[in-house]
Design an enzyme around this catalytic site. Structure first.
Site, PDB file in Angstrom:
ATOM      1  N   HIS A 292       5.746  -0.642  -2.641  1.00 24.18           N
ATOM      2  CA  HIS A 292       5.300   0.098  -3.834  1.00 24.18           C
ATOM      3  C   HIS A 292       5.391   1.603  -3.629  1.00 24.18           C
ATOM      4  O   HIS A 292       4.724   2.363  -4.316  1.00 24.18           O
ATOM      5  CB  HIS A 292       3.853  -0.293  -4.194  1.00 24.18           C
TER       6      HIS A 292
ATOM      7  N   CYS B 200      16.196  20.546 -10.058  1.00 23.69           N
ATOM      8  CA  CYS B 200      16.899  20.300 -11.323  1.00 23.69           C
ATOM      9  C   CYS B 200      16.004  20.491 -12.532  1.00 23.69           C
ATOM     10  O   CYS B 200      16.460  20.363 -13.670  1.00 23.69           O
ATOM     11  CB  CYS B 200      17.495  18.873 -11.336  1.00 23.69           C
TER      12      CYS B 200
ATOM     13  N   ALA C  37     -10.707  -7.664   7.889  1.00 25.00           N
ATOM     14  CA  ALA C  37      -9.363  -7.508   8.467  1.00 25.00           C
ATOM     15  C   ALA C  37      -9.432  -6.727   9.780  1.00 25.00           C
ATOM     16  O   ALA C  37      -8.770  -7.099  10.763  1.00 25.00           O
ATOM     17  CB  ALA C  37      -8.452  -6.785   7.481  1.00 25.00           C
TER      18      ALA C  37
ATOM     19  N   THR D 270      -4.647  -8.985   0.683  1.00 23.78           N
ATOM     20  CA  THR D 270      -4.055  -8.908  -0.652  1.00 23.78           C
ATOM     21  C   THR D 270      -4.483 -10.121  -1.462  1.00 23.78           C
ATOM     22  O   THR D 270      -4.541 -11.235  -0.962  1.00 23.78           O
ATOM     23  CB  THR D 270      -2.517  -8.819  -0.607  1.00 23.78           C
ATOM     24  N   SER D 271      -4.761  -9.887  -2.757  1.00 25.81           N
ATOM     25  CA  SER D 271      -5.176 -10.994  -3.634  1.00 25.81           C
ATOM     26  C   SER D 271      -3.965 -11.800  -4.112  1.00 25.81           C
ATOM     27  O   SER D 271      -4.112 -12.826  -4.761  1.00 25.81           O
ATOM     28  CB  SER D 271      -5.945 -10.419  -4.838  1.00 25.81           C
TER      29      SER D 271
ATOM     30  N   ASN E 134       0.822  -1.204   0.000  1.00 20.92           N
ATOM     31  CA  ASN E 134       0.000   0.000   0.000  1.00 20.92           C
ATOM     32  C   ASN E 134       0.861   1.262   0.000  1.00 20.92           C
ATOM     33  O   ASN E 134       2.002   1.235   0.469  1.00 20.92           O
ATOM     34  CB  ASN E 134      -0.930   0.016   1.220  1.00 20.92           C
ATOM     35  N   VAL E 135       0.300   2.312  -0.522  1.00 18.00           N
ATOM     36  CA  VAL E 135       1.033   3.591  -0.633  1.00 18.00           C
ATOM     37  C   VAL E 135       0.358   4.671   0.219  1.00 18.00           C
ATOM     38  O   VAL E 135       0.622   5.850   0.065  1.00 18.00           O
ATOM     39  CB  VAL E 135       1.085   4.037  -2.117  1.00 18.00           C
TER      40      VAL E 135
HETATM   41  N1  APR Z   1     -10.898  -7.301   5.081  1.00 12.66           N
HETATM   42  C1  APR Z   1     -10.168  -8.347   4.607  1.00 12.66           C
HETATM   43  N2  APR Z   1      -9.826  -8.483   3.297  1.00 12.66           N
HETATM   44  C2  APR Z   1     -10.259  -7.513   2.450  1.00 12.66           C
HETATM   45  C3  APR Z   1     -11.024  -6.405   2.877  1.00 12.66           C
HETATM   46  C4  APR Z   1     -11.329  -6.326   4.259  1.00 12.66           C
HETATM   47  N3  APR Z   1     -12.039  -5.313   4.775  1.00 12.66           N
HETATM   48  N4  APR Z   1     -11.289  -5.631   1.782  1.00 12.66           N
HETATM   49  C5  APR Z   1     -10.722  -6.258   0.721  1.00 12.66           C
HETATM   50  N5  APR Z   1     -10.105  -7.383   1.125  1.00 12.66           N
HETATM   51  C6  APR Z   1      -9.325  -8.327   0.316  1.00 12.66           C
HETATM   52  C7  APR Z   1      -9.957  -8.705  -1.002  1.00 12.66           C
HETATM   53  O1  APR Z   1     -10.776  -9.856  -0.838  1.00 12.66           O
HETATM   54  C8  APR Z   1      -8.721  -9.036  -1.848  1.00 12.66           C
HETATM   55  O2  APR Z   1      -8.337 -10.379  -1.628  1.00 12.66           O
HETATM   56  O3  APR Z   1      -8.115  -7.676  -0.015  1.00 12.66           O
HETATM   57  C9  APR Z   1      -7.643  -8.118  -1.283  1.00 12.66           C
HETATM   58  C10 APR Z   1      -7.354  -6.911  -2.148  1.00 12.66           C
HETATM   59  O4  APR Z   1      -6.789  -7.374  -3.354  1.00 12.66           O
HETATM   60  P1  APR Z   1      -6.386  -6.307  -4.485  1.00 12.66           P
HETATM   61  O5  APR Z   1      -7.495  -5.372  -4.705  1.00 12.66           O
HETATM   62  O6  APR Z   1      -5.837  -7.100  -5.650  1.00 12.66           O
HETATM   63  O7  APR Z   1      -5.204  -5.441  -3.815  1.00 12.66           O
HETATM   64  P2  APR Z   1      -3.687  -5.849  -3.648  1.00 12.66           P
HETATM   65  O8  APR Z   1      -3.530  -7.319  -3.512  1.00 12.66           O
HETATM   66  O9  APR Z   1      -3.105  -5.000  -2.600  1.00 12.66           O
HETATM   67  O10 APR Z   1      -3.053  -5.388  -5.068  1.00 12.66           O
HETATM   68  C11 APR Z   1      -1.648  -5.516  -5.199  1.00 12.66           C
HETATM   69  O11 APR Z   1      -1.832  -4.431  -7.345  1.00 12.66           O
HETATM   70  O12 APR Z   1      -2.820  -2.819  -8.609  1.00 12.66           O
HETATM   71  C12 APR Z   1      -1.647  -3.155  -7.943  1.00 12.66           C
HETATM   72  O13 APR Z   1      -0.045  -1.686  -7.043  1.00 12.66           O
HETATM   73  C13 APR Z   1      -1.342  -2.184  -6.831  1.00 12.66           C
HETATM   74  O14 APR Z   1      -0.351  -2.644  -4.673  1.00 12.66           O
HETATM   75  C14 APR Z   1      -1.368  -3.022  -5.570  1.00 12.66           C
HETATM   76  C15 APR Z   1      -1.153  -4.422  -6.098  1.00 12.66           C
END
Ligand code: APR
Length: 263
Positions: A122, A159, A243, A197-198, A105-106
């Site tokens: 990131h 610069c 979460a 995270t997915s 996350n950023v």
């Molecule tokens: N509690 C638990 N899990 C959650 C919640 C919550 N409240 N909200 C969402 N999620 C889960 C979703 O089910 C999913 O599995 O968080 C995950 C989010 O996945 P993504 O949207 O793919 O985000 P992320 O995995 O962080 O993406 C990675 O992809 O687009 C790029 O740079 C971007 O850092 C990012 C990277």
């Protein structure tokens, strides 16, 4: 769920080098959309707008899109606040359980919640950076220059180089220090806590795979609303749900375990 939280808490309380890997899902309860859930950011805006090639073709256009996205309220990081999940990870760091949080996350919310050891895999969207001399400045200063029309394409004060958000765009490399620290931590950890995270984007998604390839393999605890793309390959304890709720319950249970072990 209760048994799995007990199982996860046992792993963490007995760990020597537990670390966390977080994604956008840990911040949705702070009002920041994730990327791939229904209603996520990639349904609102084309991810190609965040590629380094498209930025370099027309940096002024990127900054106008950035300001519009912020004005829409969809991605206003400056006003977002940590939620119980961020605070619970900071608490587990204070307890000496979580050594480092590696975040994709950023949004700076781990730091706002009090986590000290945070690897910004990131980058960080509260800063802007010059692509030529790497000078940093608060992103708000750059946004102001664009919003007032002072600069259609913001330039570095030092610069004159092009300025972009200090977040990793698609097609850019992961910051070398973040990559090396994450590698060292992954080689050392015995318990990896994955939250929100997915696990679809590499090289971040390589972290849980790498900790399973070692001997002995680390134990992986996954907290997600839906199972990640890699849960069948890497996850030992899967906790599905919010979460904010689960990480807080986990931290409380870990704290109870540690107190009991001290007696
Ligand atoms: N509690 C638990 N899990 C959650 C919640 C919550 N409240 N909200 C969402 N999620 C889960 C979703 O089910 C999913 O599995 O968080 C995950 C989010 O996945 P993504 O949207 O793919 O985000 P992320 O995995 O962080 O993406 C990675 O992809 O687009 C790029 O740079 C971007 O850092 C990012 C990277």
């Amino acid at each position: 769920m209760h048994d799995r939280i007990e199982q996860a808490a046992d792993l963490l309380a007995r760990s020597r080098n537990a670390i966390a890997l977080t994604g956008a899902g840990i911040s949705t309860e702070s009002g920041i959309p994730d990327f791939r859930s229904p209603g996520g950011l990639w349904e609102i805006i084309d991810p190609g707008e965040f590629s380094i090639d498209r930025f370099l073709q027309n940096p002024g256009r990127f900054w106008r899109i950035h300001l519009d996205l912020k004005a829409s309220g969809h991605f206003d990081l400056a006003s977002a606040q940590p939620n119980p999940a961020h605070y619970a990870l900071a608490r587990m760091e204070q307890l000496g359980v979580i050594k480092t949080v590696i975040t994709q996350n950023v949004d700076n919310l781990h730091q706002k919640a009090g986590s000290i050891e945070v690897v910004e895999f990131h980058g960080n969207l509260l800063r802007a950076t010059c692509i030529k001399c790497r000078a940093l400045e608060p992103i708000g200063d750059v946004e102001a220059r664009v919003a007032t029309g002072e600069e259609g394409t913001p330039r570095c004060r030092k610069c004159g180089g092009l300025v972009k958000p200090d977040a990793v765009f698609f097609g850019e490399a992961i910051p070398p220090k973040a990559l090396s620290v994450s590698h060292v931590q992954s080689q050392r950890t015995d318990v990896l806590l994955v939250v929100g995270t997915s696990l679809q984007v590499y090289p971040a998604a390589q972290i849980p795979l790498s900790v399973k390839l070692r001997y002995p393999p680390a134990q992986v605890i996954e907290i997600n609303r839906e199972p990640s793309a890699l849960h069948k390959q890497v996850t030992d304890v899967l906790l599905l749900g919010s979460a904010g709720e689960i990480v807080q319950r986990l931290a409380e249970t870990v704290e109870e375990r540690i107190a009991a072990m001290a007696c």
